[in-house]
Design an enzyme around this catalytic site. Structure first.
Site, PDB file in Angstrom:
ATOM      1  N   GLU A  92     -15.261   1.911  -9.412  1.00  0.00           N
ATOM      2  CA  GLU A  92     -13.818   2.133  -9.508  1.00  0.00           C
ATOM      3  C   GLU A  92     -13.164   0.772  -9.362  1.00  0.00           C
ATOM      4  O   GLU A  92     -13.100   0.218  -8.256  1.00  0.00           O
ATOM      5  CB  GLU A  92     -13.341   3.094  -8.413  1.00  0.00           C
ATOM      6  CG  GLU A  92     -13.988   4.462  -8.452  1.00  0.00           C
ATOM      7  CD  GLU A  92     -13.523   5.326  -9.610  1.00  0.00           C
ATOM      8  OE1 GLU A  92     -12.648   4.871 -10.380  1.00  0.00           O
ATOM      9  OE2 GLU A  92     -14.029   6.445  -9.750  1.00  0.00           O
TER      10      GLU A  92
ATOM     11  N   ASN B 137      -7.438  -1.836   0.764  1.00  0.00           N
ATOM     12  CA  ASN B 137      -6.058  -1.374   0.530  1.00  0.00           C
ATOM     13  C   ASN B 137      -5.798   0.067   0.992  1.00  0.00           C
ATOM     14  O   ASN B 137      -4.678   0.417   1.331  1.00  0.00           O
ATOM     15  CB  ASN B 137      -5.667  -1.553  -0.951  1.00  0.00           C
ATOM     16  CG  ASN B 137      -6.599  -0.874  -1.911  1.00  0.00           C
ATOM     17  OD1 ASN B 137      -7.764  -0.634  -1.602  1.00  0.00           O
ATOM     18  ND2 ASN B 137      -6.103  -0.544  -3.085  1.00  0.00           N
TER      19      ASN B 137
ATOM     20  N   CYS C 130      -4.774   0.166  -7.094  1.00  0.00           N
ATOM     21  CA  CYS C 130      -5.279   0.049  -8.460  1.00  0.00           C
ATOM     22  C   CYS C 130      -4.525   0.978  -9.400  1.00  0.00           C
ATOM     23  O   CYS C 130      -4.366   0.686 -10.581  1.00  0.00           O
ATOM     24  CB  CYS C 130      -6.768   0.319  -8.504  1.00  0.00           C
ATOM     25  SG  CYS C 130      -7.269   1.852  -7.712  1.00  0.00           S
TER      26      CYS C 130
END
Length: 477
Positions: free
Chosen positions: A230, A133, A264
């Site tokens: 993460e 992303n 995120c």
């Protein structure tokens, strides 16, 4: 043997394919990385700093070329792609500017005689597993501090951005990084596990899904390998009745729809106080409706395609299932009729805990709006999530903002702002959003050996020398 493929999500066209490497080739990469570590860890800070500075310069010089790869491989709109490249340049520059300070010896105040100093040293080859992303940014926040520190890196990127992955390696090589310090690896998941288990590898960092994080953590734990994870987020965006609604609605649209909602730290759950709920929803819907999906190469496009057709299908399934269970459609978007992985902004209300949408992460341009009465109810609702990455609070009352910030179970809180990234701000979460931190000094120290050097017999002169070294960094390195 699997492949890595550039597929243009705006058209569905497979553009270029790259094969996975063999097990023997992976072993060769680990050998090169380990050999490079032996020399890289002893290079001077000036040499490391020069590489980082040149990496930042190359990103700025080739911004258009590098940004175009992001648009091609994962559909990032041109303006947002250029912004990502600029952010990456600032990360390399930040660690160039601060590496001496971060590496400086730290003298300890001790009760006994002599001296005690904590040195910051590298630990060895690291494996990075990164998502699609933010193809450059996700890598830079892991690679830049560790290159500065003296570690070496083997990087497994996402399967749908192989040309971006190769571009990173090419930039760092041109910047002057010696052979083996940063190595791209087109490998399978099982090969990643083999690399983590290799005793020469000292750490692994993953940014990605919970499932991928759990798999990496399991292998790392079994082999006593340090790891940083993460993972996902379902970030709350809290609006109190004293907030500036125009500012909050505009921020809500940007926070939810930037990068087509594929972040995120994107705002995903909008918690609005009852007194302003209807008015906020009206303004939020008006703002979000203006974000029309379009050609990602156009300068005017705010939302490009999602990364793949499967990403559209997953988002569509979550939204349609919630609507079938009684969720209210506040903004009716959904899949477009045109070719490509496009999805229009969608907002839902009335989502309840029985729906998957209540607890699962929305990775795309769809959001959920909730109504609350009291501040404590908002805090409870915000914390009622398996995730704890970032969060936003919009209010005109600093005291309330501080109280909420202290009460939220997240790694980051932004007041009257959406979550943003900067080199000097630590990034990371709690709960199922993972553990460890990236960026700032915190990211620099994740894969560092904090070595104690204790000399009970040091003289006053030696103590003074120790303080001078601490003030000036690792002299001669």
């Amino acid at each position: 043997m699997g492949v890595y493929t550039t597929t243009n999500p705006a058209t569905g066209e497979a553009v270029k394919t790259f094969p996975e490497i063999s097990d023997a080739e992976l072993q060769e990469l680990i050998t090169r990385s380990h050999a490079a570590y032996r020399s890289w860890r002893t290079t001077s800070l000036d040499e490391r700093r020069a590489v980082l500075i040149r990496a930042a310069e190359i990103h700025r010089e080739r911004a258009e070329e590098l940004a175009a790869l992001l648009t091609l491989e994962m559909g990032k709109p041109a303006a947002q792609a250029r912004s990502e490249v600029a952010l990456v340049a600032s990360i390399y520059q930040y660690y160039a500017d601060n590496v001496e300070k971060f590496m400086a010896d730290e003298p300890l105040e001790i009760s006994g005689p002599g001296t005690a100093v904590v040195r910051t040293e590298p630990i060895g080859p690291l494996v990075g597993v990164m998502p699609w992303n933010y193809p450059y940014y996700q890598v830079a926040r892991f690679a830049a501090p560790n290159i500065a520190l003296g570690n070496t890196i083997i990087l497994k990127h996402a399967r749908n951005c192989p040309q971006s992955a190769l571009a990173i390696e090419q930039v760092l090589t041109e910047a002057g990084l010696p052979d083996g310090v940063y190595l791209n690896a087109f490998v399978s998941s099982s090969q990643v596990a083999d690399a983590i288990a290799d005793p020469r590898v000292q750490g692994v960092s993953l940014t990605g899904s919970e499932k991928a994080g759990a798999a990496v953590a399991e292998v790392a734990g079994r082999n006593l390998t340090k790891c940083v994870l993460e993972l996902g987020g379902s970030d709350p965006f809290i609006v109190l009745d004293d907030a500036d609604l125009d500012e909050a609605a505009a921020a809500a649209a940007t926070g939810r729809l930037g990068n087509a909602g594929q972040a995120c730290t994107a705002s995903k759950r909008f918690l609005v106080q009852a007194g302003v709920y209807d008015e906020f929803v009206r303004r939020f819907v008006g703002q979000a409706a203006c974000w029309t999906p379009g050609d990602p190469t156009s300068a005017d496009t705010k939302i490009g395609p999602l990364s793949s057709e499967s990403a559209v299908e997953e988002l569509e399934e979550l939204v349609e299932e919630a609507v079938a269970q009684g969720a209210e459609v506040l903004l009716d978007g959904g899949r477009t009729d045109e070719p490509g992985a496009f999805y229009r902004p969608t907002l839902l209300g009335g989502v309840t805990p029985e729906m998957r949408l209540y607890s699962e992460e929305l990775f795309g341009p769809a959001g959920v709006v909730y109504r609350f009465e009291t501040v404590e109810e908002a805090i409870e609702l915000a914390n009622d999530s398996p995730y704890g990455l970032s969060s936003s609070v919009f209010t005109g009352d600093d005291e309330k903002a501080q109280h909420i910030a202290e009460s939220l179970e997240t790694g980051m809180v932004w007041i009257n702002s959406t979550s943003k990234s900067a080199p000097d701000l630590p990034f990371g979460g709690v709960k199922r959003s993972g553990f460890g931190r990236e960026l700032a000094r915190f990211g620099f120290n994740e894969f560092a050996n904090k070595k104690l050097v204790r000399n009970p017999h040091a003289t006053a002169t030696r103590r003074a020398e120790g303080r001078a070294v601490a003030a000036g960094g690792h002299v001669g390195r």
